[in-house]
Design an enzyme around this catalytic site. Sequence first.
Site, short mmCIF file in Angstrom:
data_model
loop_
_atom_site.label_atom_id
_atom_site.label_comp_id
_atom_site.label_asym_id
_atom_site.label_seq_id
_atom_site.Cartn_x
_atom_site.Cartn_y
_atom_site.Cartn_z
CG HIS A 205 66.50 19.25 27.01
ND1 HIS A 205 68.30 19.48 26.83
CD2 HIS A 205 66.42 18.03 26.57
CE1 HIS A 205 68.62 18.94 26.78
NE2 HIS A 205 68.18 17.55 26.99
CB CYS A 253 67.49 11.96 25.85
SG CYS A 253 68.56 13.18 25.54
#
Lengths: 292, 140
Positions: A205, A253
Amino acid sequence: MKTTKTTIVLAALFGLVGGMTTNALAAQQDPSVQADINAFQNYFKNKFQHLSLNDFSKGPYAMSEDKRLQFDAIMEFPPFEDLVDKGEELWKTPFRNGKTYSSCFSGSDKTLRTAYPKWNSAKGKVETLEQAIVNCRVKNGEKKIGTGKGKLAWMSAYLTGIATGEVINVIVPKGNAKALAAYEQGKKEFYAKRGQLNLSCANCHVDNPGQRIRGNTLSPALGQITHFPVWRGKWAKKKGDGFGTIQRRYGGCNKQVRAKPRKRQKAAYNNLEYFHTAMSNGMEISGTEYRE
Amino acid sequence: MIIKSIKGKGFSAFLLSAMVSLAIFSAPAIAGKKDDKALKKATKTCQKLYPSMTQGCGLSFSRRHGNCLGCHQIQKGAQPGNVGPPLIAMKARFPSRAVLREQIWDATVKNPNSLMPPFGRHQALSESQIDKITDFIHTL
């Protein structure tokens, strides 16, 4: 020096008058944290020069026009409005002792979302908005409720909805070594590789937003928290109503990189949320949103 | 094969829960019902796409095994990601099969910040699975 002294005196005065919250609002951001925020945001601004700061809140949908059209189409008739209404009802219904959730917080409900996670100096730890709501229940003689989904997520989604357009301002109080240590721990959690697949949050990310893992576009870490709790198609399909808090998402995640998820509302995730949210300081809360 | 030999219901349920609950480093090479299913599906696809390399292709395409397509483009492979480089001209890029195998076994040796999971070092795949994947990838 003079200004610092005045600030301290003022903070102390407000502290006496308005209690903890006013005191925290008066607290100044730790300069090392502010430097991190600036560097973090500049990195993303340079990487995606066509995006404005608030554009980053749209995550994968900010990365491709096609995806954005799909997102806009779903948001025209959000599939989650009933649940947000339920959240509002729950939030406004008094406890059996006659008190309300609002009585646990100072300031307007509208801006509650923007200051959390917050450093709680009395407890010496980071407190998330979800935990503060649970604590409020317990303080008023009600039962604890789960912090991943369901009622708490709906209430939290209501608070995110009414905070739309308000600016995130998470503070790591200057000169508070314990708060800074918690922030640093969260930062470490964010950048450390974990799990059998050996991936950090940042690997995907920060290093690769906009790129695809199979068909899924990776979202930028900047702005990831502006719209939580989210309503996910994936969660609605599996079981439950589709709503989940940011810490439920962290768990997902972690599972995807085959790491053991941490316990919700404990130090590891709270500190991560502290760091992760602070990085989006200055961005507007974008309200509750749909995600895949 | 390990995966096929473990069929007892209780045992595979135990394995699944162990995979979720144990610290992952100690988890065994992939073996569970969902993994079997993913591998079967991928292998079936591979019978049409790469009939001479069905096993290696299956392990490479299975989402719960190599999942190379997660990050890399592979000719004929559906819905590839683009985090890693496309897997083309592999013999030119890796004249030595051994070097390619080392890269799959643990890509962090050459680049500590590599996103590629260290499949061998973290036992995400067994040694023989890595061999089959290496053979397949080397032909691309």
